[in-house]
Write an enzyme that holds these catalytic residues in place. Structure first.
Site, short mmCIF file in Angstrom:
data_model
loop_
_atom_site.label_atom_id
_atom_site.label_comp_id
_atom_site.label_asym_id
_atom_site.label_seq_id
_atom_site.Cartn_x
_atom_site.Cartn_y
_atom_site.Cartn_z
N ASP A 18 0.83 -1.21 0.00
CA ASP A 18 0.00 0.00 0.00
C ASP A 18 0.86 1.26 0.00
OD1 ASP A 18 -2.20 -1.65 0.14
OD2 ASP A 18 -2.56 -1.33 2.28
N ARG A 19 0.37 2.29 -0.65
CA ARG A 19 1.13 3.54 -0.79
C ARG A 19 1.57 4.13 0.56
NH1 ARG A 19 -0.08 8.51 -5.03
NH2 ARG A 19 1.96 9.48 -4.75
#
Length: 228
Positions: free
Chosen positions: A62-63
């Site tokens: 995830d970012r």
């Protein structure tokens, strides 16, 4: 650029990066520059490659999270690593800094939930029993340390579902620091969250040697306290 990329391991087949919070592992609707773009450009310049650089993403992160991301530099390595991830042959260990658990929840254990993702909202709903369109998610968690206001957990994934650690830990009351999406009271200054892909262990897809990689967490007050 090499310092910015934080290369943890590289050979002819793989390159492993310690991702910063906010880095995109692959393109999305924002159109922002990706880690993959940066690595390709770096390799192209470093190795004086005239044409396009092959690079394949073997898994996602995830970012807002940090830590280990594995890219394949050859199509052979990519297909074999994809198989390893699919067959759960790669040990993945994460660290998460969370709010303290409620007193009625065990400090160590296994979580089995069923997750359903709303792609429009980019949000996962957690169910305790099998539910339509929800995928089974399994993780093991262990308390490593109690800080003044937070707890540090080590988490091993059995399944690799979207937002799995964030959603499952929040479900038992351990909200990851900075993760507003899953119940944290406030964001972190850098917009990231205190979830870090700490360690991987796998058999190299080509040479067959055992590869173990450990990624230092980001340099901030909380993570530094976890390392004391």
């Amino acid at each position: 650029m090499e310092n910015h990329l934080k290369i943890l391991y590289e050979d002819n087949h793989l390159i492993v990066i310690n991702k910063k919070c906010g880095d995109l592992v692959q393109g999305d609707s924002t159109g922002d520059t990706t880690l993959m773009d940066e690595i390709k450009q770096y390799i192209k310049i470093r190795d004086h490659k005239p044409g396009n650089v092959f690079l394949g993403l073997t898994h996602r992160l995830d970012r807002p999270t940090s830590g280990i991301v594995i890219y394949a530099k050859t199509s052979k390595a990519l297909s074999r690593m994809n198989e390893k991830f699919k067959n759960r042959e790669i040990e993945k260990i994460y660290w998460a800094v969370t709010s303290p658990l409620p007193s009625n929840i065990s400090e160590n254990g296994t979580l089995i939930h069923y997750l359903r993702k709303n792609n429009q909202k980019n949000l996962v709903t957690v169910f305790t029993t099998p539910t339509q369109d929800a995928k089974k998610a399994v993780l093991h968690y262990q308390l490593l340390q109690k800080l003044q206001n937070y707890w540090l957990f080590e988490i091993e994934l059995e399944t690799g579902r979207s937002h799995q650690i964030r959603a499952q830990m929040a479900k038992i009351g351990a909200h990851i620091k900075g993760d507003l999406k899953y119940g944290a009271p406030r964001s972190n200054p850098d917009g990231g969250i205190h979830l870090h892909a700490r360690k991987v262990n796998f058999e190299h897809p080509v040479t067959k040697e055992n590869i173990q990689i450990v990624a230092p967490p980001p340099d901030d007050t909380i993570w530094n306290a976890c390392l004391l």
